[in-house]
Design a protein around this motif. Structure first.
Motif, PDB file in Angstrom:
ATOM      1  N   ALA A   1       3.357  -5.993   0.684  1.00 26.93           N
ATOM      2  CA  ALA A   1       3.422  -6.648  -0.451  1.00 26.93           C
ATOM      3  C   ALA A   1       2.900  -5.876  -1.732  1.00 26.93           C
ATOM      4  O   ALA A   1       3.311  -6.052  -2.850  1.00 26.93           O
ATOM      5  CB  ALA A   1       2.576  -8.018  -0.426  1.00 26.93           C
ATOM      6  N   ALA A   2       1.739  -5.251  -1.579  1.00 26.07           N
ATOM      7  CA  ALA A   2       1.067  -4.595  -2.693  1.00 26.07           C
ATOM      8  C   ALA A   2       1.851  -3.441  -3.002  1.00 26.07           C
ATOM      9  O   ALA A   2       2.196  -3.190  -4.139  1.00 26.07           O
ATOM     10  CB  ALA A   2      -0.292  -3.818  -2.048  1.00 26.07           C
ATOM     11  N   LYS A   3       2.478  -2.808  -1.973  1.00 25.37           N
ATOM     12  CA  LYS A   3       3.542  -1.484  -2.625  1.00 25.37           C
ATOM     13  C   LYS A   3       4.508  -2.278  -3.254  1.00 25.37           C
ATOM     14  O   LYS A   3       4.942  -1.862  -4.247  1.00 25.37           O
ATOM     15  CB  LYS A   3       4.041  -1.074  -1.090  1.00 25.37           C
ATOM     16  CG  LYS A   3       5.083   0.271  -1.551  1.00 25.37           C
ATOM     17  CD  LYS A   3       5.613   1.024  -0.332  1.00 25.37           C
ATOM     18  CE  LYS A   3       6.473   1.921  -0.578  1.00 25.37           C
ATOM     19  NZ  LYS A   3       6.981   2.573   0.808  1.00 25.37           N
ATOM     20  N   GLU A   4       5.146  -3.601  -2.956  1.00 29.51           N
ATOM     21  CA  GLU A   4       6.351  -4.063  -3.822  1.00 29.51           C
ATOM     22  C   GLU A   4       5.906  -4.393  -5.081  1.00 29.51           C
ATOM     23  O   GLU A   4       6.642  -4.218  -5.875  1.00 29.51           O
ATOM     24  CB  GLU A   4       6.918  -5.425  -2.904  1.00 29.51           C
ATOM     25  CG  GLU A   4       7.692  -6.292  -3.463  1.00 29.51           C
ATOM     26  CD  GLU A   4       9.204  -5.386  -3.322  1.00 29.51           C
ATOM     27  OE1 GLU A   4      10.150  -5.601  -4.029  1.00 29.51           O
ATOM     28  OE2 GLU A   4       9.406  -4.626  -2.661  1.00 29.51           O
ATOM     29  N   ALA A   5       4.512  -4.801  -5.147  1.00 27.37           N
ATOM     30  CA  ALA A   5       3.953  -5.387  -6.490  1.00 27.37           C
ATOM     31  C   ALA A   5       3.441  -3.985  -7.343  1.00 27.37           C
ATOM     32  O   ALA A   5       3.486  -3.936  -8.554  1.00 27.37           O
ATOM     33  CB  ALA A   5       2.869  -6.426  -6.499  1.00 27.37           C
ATOM     34  N   GLY A   6       3.453  -2.753  -6.899  1.00 25.87           N
ATOM     35  CA  GLY A   6       3.085  -1.514  -7.578  1.00 25.87           C
ATOM     36  C   GLY A   6       1.604  -1.657  -7.594  1.00 25.87           C
ATOM     37  O   GLY A   6       0.944  -1.166  -8.709  1.00 25.87           O
ATOM     38  N   VAL A   7       0.772  -2.171  -6.658  1.00 30.08           N
ATOM     39  CA  VAL A   7      -0.793  -1.966  -6.584  1.00 30.08           C
ATOM     40  C   VAL A   7      -1.137  -1.641  -5.219  1.00 30.08           C
ATOM     41  O   VAL A   7      -0.548  -1.441  -4.254  1.00 30.08           O
ATOM     42  CB  VAL A   7      -1.262  -3.557  -6.895  1.00 30.08           C
ATOM     43  CG1 VAL A   7      -0.768  -3.723  -8.474  1.00 30.08           C
ATOM     44  CG2 VAL A   7      -0.849  -4.477  -5.899  1.00 30.08           C
TER      45      VAL A   7
END
Length: 205
Positions: free
Chosen positions: A36-42
Motif C-alpha cells: 500500500a505504501a509503494k502504491e501511494a508512493g511513500v
C-alpha cells in the motif's frame, strides 16, 4: 515509483486510495501495508505513523464506504417519497448501484471479515446505512395488517440479504456464475415476489 510528495494532510487518504486499488486487484487479504505504501508512493514507515496494521487501513476504507453508502441510501429513500413503495424499491436499487460504482469500498465493508464494531465510528456509519433500509421497510409494512406484519428489522434483513446475494453472484463477475438476466432485473423481480407474498403489491395478471 517516485514519491508524490503527499504531505501530512492528505497522506491518510492517499493510503486509503492505494488500499482500495489493491483490494480490487487482490482482495482484502492479498496485499501488505508495504505494498500500500509503494502504491501511494511513500515509505512503509510513513504508513505506520497512521495505521497500526493492514486491518486498520481496511477499516478506514470501510468507514468511508459506509458513510458514502448511507448518504446514497438516504438520497434514494428521499427520492422515492412520498410513496413508501417507491422509496423502498429505490433503496434496493441503490445497494446494487453502490456495489458496482465502489467495488473496493464494498469489499472492505462486506468481504474483509472485519467487524463493524471494530471502532465506534464504523459502527455508527454502518448502523446509519442499515437504518435507512429498515426505515423504508417500516414505512412500507404499515400497509400490512398488524397481525401479519413482520418486524421492520426482519423485513429489511430479507431485502438486504437478497440484494447482497445478487451482487455477490451476478454483479461482480463471479467465475462460472453467468446469469441470462441483468442483475437489476433479478433484484427487481426478487423484491417483487417478496412484496407480493406480503400482499403489498398486486399479483401479476
Amino acid at each position: 515509483m517516485p514519491k508524490r510528495g503527499y504531505h501530512h494532510g492528505n497522506l491518510r487518504q492517499a493510503l486509503v486510495d492505494a488500499a482500495l486499488a489493491l483490494i480490487e486487484q487482490k482482495g482484502p487479504t492479498g496485499f501488505t501495508l508495504s505494498q500500500a505504501a509503494k502504491e501511494a508512493g511513500v515509505t512503509p514507515a510513513a504508513v505506520y505513523r497512521h495505521y497500526d496494521g493492514r486491518d486498520d487501513l481496511i477499516a478506514e476504507a470501510a468507514l468511508q464506504g459506509y458513510e458514502m453508502f448511507g448518504e446514497l441510501m438516504e438520497h434514494a429513500y428521499q427520492t422515492g417519497q412520498p410513496s413508501a413503495l417507491a422509496a423502498f424499491e429505490a433503496t434496493g436499487r441503490a445497494y446494487l448501484a453502490f456495489a458496482r460504482k465502489y467495488p473496493g469500498h464494498y469489499i472492505a465493508m462486506f468481504e474483509s471479515g472485519l467487524s463493524i464494531n471494530r471502532t465506534p465510528e464504523l459502527a455508527v456509519a454502518a448502523g446509519r446505512a442499515n437504518g435507512v433500509l429498515e426505515k423504508a421497510a417500516g414505512d412500507l409494512s404499515q400497509h400490512i395488517p398488524a397481525e401479519k406484519r413482520p418486524p421492520a428489522a426482519m423485513f429489511s434483513a430479507h431485502i438486504w440479504a437478497m440484494s447482497h446475494g445478487v451482487v455477490e453472484l451476478f454483479a461482480r463477475n463471479s467465475p462460472g456464475r453467468a446469469s441470462p438476466f441483468p442483475p437489476e432485473d433479478l433484484l427487481e423481480s426478487g423484491i417483487g415476489i417478496y412484496l407480493r407474498g406480503l400482499g403489498l403489491i398486486p399479483p401479476d395478471d
